[in-house]
Design a protein around this motif. Sequence first.
Motif, PDB file in Angstrom:
ATOM      1  N   THR A   1       0.850  -1.197   0.000  1.00  0.00           N
ATOM      2  CA  THR A   1       0.000   0.000   0.000  1.00  0.00           C
ATOM      3  C   THR A   1       0.881   1.241   0.000  1.00  0.00           C
ATOM      4  OG1 THR A   1      -1.928   1.023   1.074  1.00  0.00           O
ATOM      5  CG2 THR A   1      -0.239   0.107   2.520  1.00  0.00           C
ATOM      6  N   GLU A   2       0.311   2.369   0.410  1.00  0.00           N
ATOM      7  CA  GLU A   2       1.053   3.625   0.506  1.00  0.00           C
ATOM      8  C   GLU A   2       2.070   3.553   1.631  1.00  0.00           C
ATOM      9  OE1 GLU A   2      -1.732   6.706   1.636  1.00  0.00           O
ATOM     10  OE2 GLU A   2      -2.747   5.341   2.998  1.00  0.00           O
ATOM     11  N   GLY A   3       3.084   4.398   1.553  1.00  0.00           N
ATOM     12  CA  GLY A   3       4.046   4.427   2.643  1.00  0.00           C
ATOM     13  C   GLY A   3       5.380   5.000   2.244  1.00  0.00           C
ATOM     14  N   GLY A   4       6.370   4.127   2.029  1.00  0.00           N
ATOM     15  CA  GLY A   4       7.757   4.540   1.894  1.00  0.00           C
ATOM     16  C   GLY A   4       7.996   5.674   0.909  1.00  0.00           C
ATOM     17  N   TRP A   5       8.833   6.604   1.324  1.00  0.00           N
ATOM     18  CA  TRP A   5       9.139   7.777   0.502  1.00  0.00           C
ATOM     19  C   TRP A   5      10.364   7.553  -0.364  1.00  0.00           C
ATOM     20  CZ3 TRP A   5       5.157  10.706   0.357  1.00  0.00           C
ATOM     21  CH2 TRP A   5       4.359  10.901   1.486  1.00  0.00           C
ATOM     22  N   PHE A   6      10.335   8.121  -1.567  1.00  0.00           N
ATOM     23  CA  PHE A   6      11.488   8.141  -2.465  1.00  0.00           C
ATOM     24  C   PHE A   6      12.037   9.571  -2.401  1.00  0.00           C
ATOM     25  CE2 PHE A   6       9.951   4.573  -5.583  1.00  0.00           C
ATOM     26  CZ  PHE A   6       9.724   3.741  -4.510  1.00  0.00           C
ATOM     27  N   LEU A   7      13.154   9.743  -1.714  1.00  0.00           N
ATOM     28  CA  LEU A   7      13.681  11.077  -1.430  1.00  0.00           C
ATOM     29  C   LEU A   7      14.784  11.473  -2.406  1.00  0.00           C
ATOM     30  CD1 LEU A   7      13.931  10.944   2.473  1.00  0.00           C
ATOM     31  CD2 LEU A   7      11.959  11.549   1.034  1.00  0.00           C
ATOM     32  N   ALA A   8      14.906  12.774  -2.650  1.00  0.00           N
ATOM     33  CA  ALA A   8      15.905  13.316  -3.568  1.00  0.00           C
ATOM     34  C   ALA A   8      17.062  13.952  -2.797  1.00  0.00           C
ATOM     35  CB  ALA A   8      15.260  14.361  -4.479  1.00  0.00           C
ATOM     36  N   GLN A   9      18.184  14.077  -3.484  1.00  0.00           N
ATOM     37  CA  GLN A   9      19.318  14.818  -2.924  1.00  0.00           C
ATOM     38  C   GLN A   9      18.946  16.297  -2.797  1.00  0.00           C
ATOM     39  OE1 GLN A   9      21.945  13.419  -1.747  1.00  0.00           O
ATOM     40  NE2 GLN A   9      22.410  11.557  -2.898  1.00  0.00           N
ATOM     41  N   LYS A  10      19.866  17.098  -2.311  1.00  0.00           N
ATOM     42  CA  LYS A  10      19.578  18.513  -2.097  1.00  0.00           C
ATOM     43  C   LYS A  10      19.220  19.244  -3.394  1.00  0.00           C
ATOM     44  CE  LYS A  10      21.405  21.050   1.029  1.00  0.00           C
ATOM     45  NZ  LYS A  10      22.330  21.864   1.880  1.00  0.00           N
ATOM     46  N   ASP A  11      19.610  18.665  -4.550  1.00  0.00           N
ATOM     47  CA  ASP A  11      19.231  19.300  -5.811  1.00  0.00           C
ATOM     48  C   ASP A  11      17.754  19.108  -6.128  1.00  0.00           C
ATOM     49  OD1 ASP A  11      18.985  16.651  -6.654  1.00  0.00           O
ATOM     50  OD2 ASP A  11      20.672  16.729  -8.047  1.00  0.00           O
TER      51      ASP A  11
ATOM     52  N   ALA B   1      27.798  17.623   5.740  1.00  0.00           N
ATOM     53  CA  ALA B   1      27.406  18.098   7.065  1.00  0.00           C
ATOM     54  C   ALA B   1      26.213  17.309   7.594  1.00  0.00           C
ATOM     55  CB  ALA B   1      27.080  19.587   7.006  1.00  0.00           C
ATOM     56  N   PHE B   2      25.283  17.000   6.717  1.00  0.00           N
ATOM     57  CA  PHE B   2      24.119  16.210   7.110  1.00  0.00           C
ATOM     58  C   PHE B   2      24.552  14.795   7.498  1.00  0.00           C
ATOM     59  CE2 PHE B   2      20.064  13.960   5.557  1.00  0.00           C
ATOM     60  CZ  PHE B   2      19.423  14.123   6.772  1.00  0.00           C
ATOM     61  N   ARG B   3      25.461  14.221   6.736  1.00  0.00           N
ATOM     62  CA  ARG B   3      25.955  12.874   7.043  1.00  0.00           C
ATOM     63  C   ARG B   3      26.606  12.831   8.412  1.00  0.00           C
ATOM     64  NH1 ARG B   3      29.481  12.567   3.433  1.00  0.00           N
ATOM     65  NH2 ARG B   3      28.112  11.713   1.807  1.00  0.00           N
TER      66      ARG B   3
ATOM     67  N   VAL C   1      17.749  17.442  12.069  1.00  0.00           N
ATOM     68  CA  VAL C   1      16.552  18.109  11.548  1.00  0.00           C
ATOM     69  C   VAL C   1      16.926  19.433  10.883  1.00  0.00           C
ATOM     70  CG1 VAL C   1      14.355  19.173  12.192  1.00  0.00           C
ATOM     71  CG2 VAL C   1      15.028  16.987  13.204  1.00  0.00           C
ATOM     72  N   LYS C   2      17.849  20.160  11.480  1.00  0.00           N
ATOM     73  CA  LYS C   2      18.276  21.448  10.921  1.00  0.00           C
ATOM     74  C   LYS C   2      18.938  21.260   9.562  1.00  0.00           C
ATOM     75  CE  LYS C   2      21.209  25.450  11.937  1.00  0.00           C
ATOM     76  NZ  LYS C   2      22.144  26.064  12.926  1.00  0.00           N
ATOM     77  N   ARG C   3      19.726  20.200   9.404  1.00  0.00           N
ATOM     78  CA  ARG C   3      20.468  19.984   8.166  1.00  0.00           C
ATOM     79  C   ARG C   3      19.653  19.270   7.089  1.00  0.00           C
ATOM     80  NH1 ARG C   3      25.156  23.020   7.960  1.00  0.00           N
ATOM     81  NH2 ARG C   3      26.384  22.796   9.861  1.00  0.00           N
ATOM     82  N   SER C   4      18.589  18.617   7.484  1.00  0.00           N
ATOM     83  CA  SER C   4      17.821  17.788   6.552  1.00  0.00           C
ATOM     84  C   SER C   4      17.084  18.629   5.513  1.00  0.00           C
ATOM     85  CB  SER C   4      16.805  16.940   7.323  1.00  0.00           C
ATOM     86  OG  SER C   4      15.965  16.236   6.426  1.00  0.00           O
ATOM     87  N   SER C   5      17.001  18.105   4.296  1.00  0.00           N
ATOM     88  CA  SER C   5      16.174  18.718   3.258  1.00  0.00           C
ATOM     89  C   SER C   5      14.703  18.359   3.447  1.00  0.00           C
ATOM     90  CB  SER C   5      16.635  18.261   1.870  1.00  0.00           C
ATOM     91  OG  SER C   5      17.961  18.674   1.619  1.00  0.00           O
ATOM     92  N   TYR C   6      14.423  17.425   4.370  1.00  0.00           N
ATOM     93  CA  TYR C   6      13.060  16.989   4.685  1.00  0.00           C
ATOM     94  C   TYR C   6      12.855  17.093   6.196  1.00  0.00           C
ATOM     95  CZ  TYR C   6      13.349  14.941  -0.004  1.00  0.00           C
ATOM     96  OH  TYR C   6      13.515  14.753  -1.358  1.00  0.00           O
TER      97      TYR C   6
END
Length: 516
Positions: A221-231, A308-310, A333-338
């Motif tokens: 069903t719905e759920g897992g996100w496909f996330l992008a890099q900072k670009d 920095a996020f890593r 959280v501060k460094r995350s793009s999400y």
Amino acid sequence: MSTPTDSPEPVSRRTFLHRTGAGAVLLAGGALAGGTAAAAPAAARGTVPARGIAPADLDPLALLKKMLAFDTQNHGDGGITRPHAEMLKGVWESAGVPAEIVPTPKKDNVHLIARIKGTGSAAPLLLLGHSDVVPVERDKWSVDPFAGVVKDGEVYGRGSLDMKGANAAFVTALLRHVKEGARFDRDIIVLTDCDEESGPYGSGWLAEHHWDKIDAGMVLTEGGWFLAQKDRETPMLITVTRQDKVYFNLDLVADGTATHSSKPSPGSAVATLSRAVAAIDTWLAPVALTPVTREYFGALAKATDDGAFRRALELMLSARSQAARERAAALVVKRSSYPWLHRALLRTTHAFVIEDAGYKENVIPSTATLRLNCRGIPGGQRPRDFVAQLRERLHGRDVTVKVAGEAGESEEDVLKRLDAKSAAPPSSIDSPLYSAVRAAAGKTYPDAVFAPALFEAGTSLSPWTSRGVPGYGVYPYVLDNDQLITMHGTDERIGVAALQQGTEFMYRLFDAFRVR
């Protein structure tokens, strides 16, 4: 998305206040015939013909635009889903796949079940996608939310992300296999359900009354996100969720003296409640890392190209004290793009959702109530411990914290039920479906990292997972944060190219079950 059907029943504002006081088919690479904004009202009324659709030529964008044209808003007591189901039934039957509409006691609120027969050598695979959507605030949208407007490479509409977009990818990928004459090693059941966004006749009701139609060995069903890099474009992390957060509601209740509005008092119920809200507005429950979320954040550290996020992620995962973990989590959280997503995956959350106070402009009310919707991490902080912590936080503020439950449930009954949910294990990663998701991710997004994850919201999976059937979730399109936060919000949208690539991902996933 997304309210678990076995959770305390979500309420509309009206109910809360009472209790507390073919025409639009796009050929791949071709042009749209119909499906304009002007056609949307007719489609929503179910007057657009459902037959005559050429499923072999369906493109996911075309199917999504047709789905979006149907107004299936659910205001808390179920939506009108029959016209949408009739359209989709026509799609399946045009492809030679039998489909059945299952009525519920509410008029025109229906489920649709299609079944592609396989060899029967294994238990069926069930695809679960809801047809209802949350309401819209039309005046805040930049486009008609039911017109499927494509603008700047994105398709807008209520449900484009949650979850008609996923449904379009699921269905068109399967239809491509059907066109090719594929034979699967098991039946594939496609359930387009109603009342997922709250209501009494969702998947739980269907399981109780028609389990034989939806009995399966695995569910997606719905759920897992496909996330992008900072670009915001390059695929970074492909996830499949194997567990939902634990859903529960709390009510904050303040009492005061009811009197004439000409004589305001600083001890009014509304003012007391407002001060309590301010006290917990920015307060955060403690970070709770579990094996599921540790694996997720570890994969995220490997996936990101942001150094920095890593380092922030690695610092959080290696922290030896709660204080150090909290500091590192704040940096994550501060460094995350999400940031909203990752803050939610770290702890129990509380959101202010419905407020009730007053009934007449010349009366200061005696009671003010605010509902908090909360989501706990399974295996992390127990809901009962969160409640105790919240009560301690609000001690001395003249506000009562009530645990909301079903009719007749005591607070302890609710907390015991939530304890059991919190202790429930995630779905196994040793299943053919999980393996198929992982393999499809590797083929479709070879440069991204794949990982299992926790879903920060809820799904309709409980009727299956409570029976020991593994259930997983994906939203099969890469999203940036601006798109992600439109879920249940204004100008909901996904990328057209991401939808096409996600459909290819789904095609490769189903390929794992083809008989060679």
